[in-house]
Design a protein around this motif. Structure first.
Motif, mmCIF file in Angstrom:
data_model
loop_
_atom_site.group_PDB
_atom_site.id
_atom_site.type_symbol
_atom_site.label_atom_id
_atom_site.label_comp_id
_atom_site.label_asym_id
_atom_site.label_seq_id
_atom_site.Cartn_x
_atom_site.Cartn_y
_atom_site.Cartn_z
ATOM 1 N N LEU A 45 0.821 -1.211 0.000
ATOM 2 C CA LEU A 45 0.000 0.000 0.000
ATOM 3 C C LEU A 45 0.854 1.260 0.000
ATOM 4 O O LEU A 45 1.931 1.293 0.593
ATOM 5 C CB LEU A 45 -0.907 0.016 1.231
ATOM 6 C CG LEU A 45 -1.937 -1.108 1.337
ATOM 7 C CD1 LEU A 45 -2.600 -1.086 2.715
ATOM 8 C CD2 LEU A 45 -2.973 -0.984 0.238
ATOM 9 N N GLY A 46 0.356 2.301 -0.639
ATOM 10 C CA GLY A 46 1.076 3.563 -0.707
ATOM 11 C C GLY A 46 1.043 4.344 0.589
ATOM 12 O O GLY A 46 1.957 5.094 0.896
ATOM 13 N N GLU A 47 -0.017 4.160 1.364
ATOM 14 C CA GLU A 47 -0.171 4.853 2.637
ATOM 15 C C GLU A 47 -0.914 3.936 3.587
ATOM 16 O O GLU A 47 -1.976 3.407 3.240
ATOM 17 C CB GLU A 47 -0.951 6.150 2.428
ATOM 18 C CG GLU A 47 -1.077 6.980 3.661
ATOM 19 C CD GLU A 47 -1.737 8.327 3.398
ATOM 20 O OE1 GLU A 47 -2.267 8.902 4.379
ATOM 21 O OE2 GLU A 47 -1.718 8.816 2.261
ATOM 22 N N PHE A 48 -0.343 3.725 4.784
ATOM 23 C CA PHE A 48 -1.007 2.843 5.737
ATOM 24 C C PHE A 48 -0.447 3.023 7.141
ATOM 25 O O PHE A 48 0.647 3.541 7.329
ATOM 26 C CB PHE A 48 -0.884 1.372 5.313
ATOM 27 C CG PHE A 48 0.525 0.847 5.207
ATOM 28 C CD1 PHE A 48 1.101 0.136 6.247
ATOM 29 C CD2 PHE A 48 1.279 1.035 4.051
ATOM 30 C CE1 PHE A 48 2.388 -0.363 6.145
ATOM 31 C CE2 PHE A 48 2.568 0.536 3.929
ATOM 32 C CZ PHE A 48 3.129 -0.168 4.994
ATOM 33 N N GLU A 49 -1.253 2.604 8.123
ATOM 34 C CA GLU A 49 -0.785 2.502 9.502
ATOM 35 C C GLU A 49 -0.186 1.117 9.640
ATOM 36 O O GLU A 49 -0.748 0.126 9.154
ATOM 37 C CB GLU A 49 -1.948 2.696 10.466
ATOM 38 C CG GLU A 49 -1.491 2.759 11.905
ATOM 39 C CD GLU A 49 -2.612 3.168 12.837
ATOM 40 O OE1 GLU A 49 -2.941 2.338 13.710
ATOM 41 O OE2 GLU A 49 -3.143 4.293 12.698
ATOM 42 N N ILE A 50 0.940 1.010 10.301
ATOM 43 C CA ILE A 50 1.711 -0.230 10.312
ATOM 44 C C ILE A 50 0.910 -1.442 10.803
ATOM 45 O O ILE A 50 1.141 -2.566 10.356
ATOM 46 C CB ILE A 50 3.032 -0.048 11.089
ATOM 47 C CG1 ILE A 50 4.029 -1.108 10.648
ATOM 48 C CG2 ILE A 50 2.788 -0.034 12.575
ATOM 49 C CD1 ILE A 50 5.455 -0.766 10.922
ATOM 50 N N ASP A 51 -0.057 -1.228 11.682
ATOM 51 C CA ASP A 51 -0.900 -2.331 12.168
ATOM 52 C C ASP A 51 -1.638 -3.059 11.054
ATOM 53 O O ASP A 51 -1.992 -4.233 11.211
ATOM 54 C CB ASP A 51 -1.942 -1.806 13.160
ATOM 55 C CG ASP A 51 -1.338 -1.360 14.471
ATOM 56 O OD1 ASP A 51 -0.406 -2.026 14.951
ATOM 57 O OD2 ASP A 51 -1.807 -0.343 15.017
ATOM 58 N N VAL A 52 -1.887 -2.384 9.951
ATOM 59 C CA VAL A 52 -2.629 -2.966 8.835
ATOM 60 C C VAL A 52 -1.919 -4.208 8.280
ATOM 61 O O VAL A 52 -2.569 -5.110 7.758
ATOM 62 C CB VAL A 52 -2.855 -1.904 7.730
ATOM 63 C CG1 VAL A 52 -3.336 -2.513 6.430
ATOM 64 C CG2 VAL A 52 -3.828 -0.861 8.217
ATOM 65 N N ILE A 53 -0.603 -4.269 8.426
ATOM 66 C CA ILE A 53 0.135 -5.431 7.919
ATOM 67 C C ILE A 53 -0.434 -6.712 8.519
ATOM 68 O O ILE A 53 -0.579 -7.722 7.833
ATOM 69 C CB ILE A 53 1.647 -5.304 8.219
ATOM 70 C CG1 ILE A 53 2.230 -4.083 7.516
ATOM 71 C CG2 ILE A 53 2.389 -6.583 7.797
ATOM 72 C CD1 ILE A 53 3.665 -3.759 7.927
ATOM 73 N N GLY A 54 -0.795 -6.668 9.796
ATOM 74 C CA GLY A 54 -1.363 -7.833 10.470
ATOM 75 C C GLY A 54 -2.696 -8.282 9.905
ATOM 76 O O GLY A 54 -3.068 -9.449 10.040
ATOM 77 N N ASN A 55 -3.431 -7.384 9.259
ATOM 78 C CA ASN A 55 -4.699 -7.775 8.616
ATOM 79 C C ASN A 55 -4.452 -8.683 7.414
ATOM 80 O O ASN A 55 -5.269 -9.538 7.099
ATOM 81 C CB ASN A 55 -5.482 -6.549 8.157
ATOM 82 C CG ASN A 55 -5.941 -5.680 9.308
ATOM 83 O OD1 ASN A 55 -5.947 -6.089 10.465
ATOM 84 N ND2 ASN A 55 -6.311 -4.455 8.997
ATOM 85 N N TYR A 56 -3.349 -8.455 6.729
ATOM 86 C CA TYR A 56 -3.003 -9.236 5.543
ATOM 87 C C TYR A 56 -2.125 -10.439 5.878
ATOM 88 O O TYR A 56 -2.204 -11.481 5.221
ATOM 89 C CB TYR A 56 -2.270 -8.352 4.523
ATOM 90 C CG TYR A 56 -3.101 -7.222 3.998
ATOM 91 C CD1 TYR A 56 -3.982 -7.406 2.937
ATOM 92 C CD2 TYR A 56 -3.032 -5.950 4.579
ATOM 93 C CE1 TYR A 56 -4.759 -6.363 2.460
ATOM 94 C CE2 TYR A 56 -3.803 -4.903 4.101
ATOM 95 C CZ TYR A 56 -4.668 -5.116 3.053
ATOM 96 O OH TYR A 56 -5.442 -4.081 2.584
#
Length: 95
Positions: free
Chosen positions: A71-82
Motif C-alpha cells: 500500500l502507498g499509505e497505511f498505519e503499520i498495524d494494517v500489515i497484520g490484517n493481511y
C-alpha cells in the motif's frame, strides 16, 4: 532484495510517520507509514528505534509480495490484517 530507505521521519505525541522508498535496479516505490506509539511499544518493548521496526516490517512484506503490491499509505498495524504472523515475527526479532 530491494533496497529499503527511510526518506523522512517525523514524530508527534501519538507516534511517528515515515516516508519509505523501496528501490531495485529498474524502479522505485514510496510509502507513507504511520507507527502509533502503542504499536511500537507492543512490538519492540522500546528496545530498538522505530526505524528498525519500519525496516524489518518492509523486509517482512518484501518476502511475501512485490514492492508494487505494498500500500502507498497505511498505519503499520494494517500489515497484520493481511499477514497475521507479522506481529509475532516483529516481537521475536525486535523485543
Amino acid at each position: 532484495m530491494p533496497n529499503i530507505s527511510i526518506l523522512k521521519k517525523t514524530e508527534n505525541d501519538s507516534g511517528w510517520q515515515f516516508i519509505v522508498q523501496i528501490t531495485n535496479k529498474d524502479s522505485a516505490t514510496e510509502h507513507l507509514v504511520t507507527v502509533p506509539r502503542m504499536t511500537y511499544e507492543r512490538l519492540t518493548g522500546g528496545k530498538v528505534e522505530p526505524d528498525e521496526l519500519i525496516i524489518k516490517s518492509f523486509e517482512f512484506l518484501l518476502e511475501r509480495e512485490p514492492k508494487e503490491s505494498i500500500l502507498g499509505e497505511f498505519e503499520i498495524d494494517v500489515i497484520g490484517n493481511y499477514f497475521p504472523e507479522w506481529s509475532q515475527a516483529m516481537v521475536k526479532q525486535l523485543s
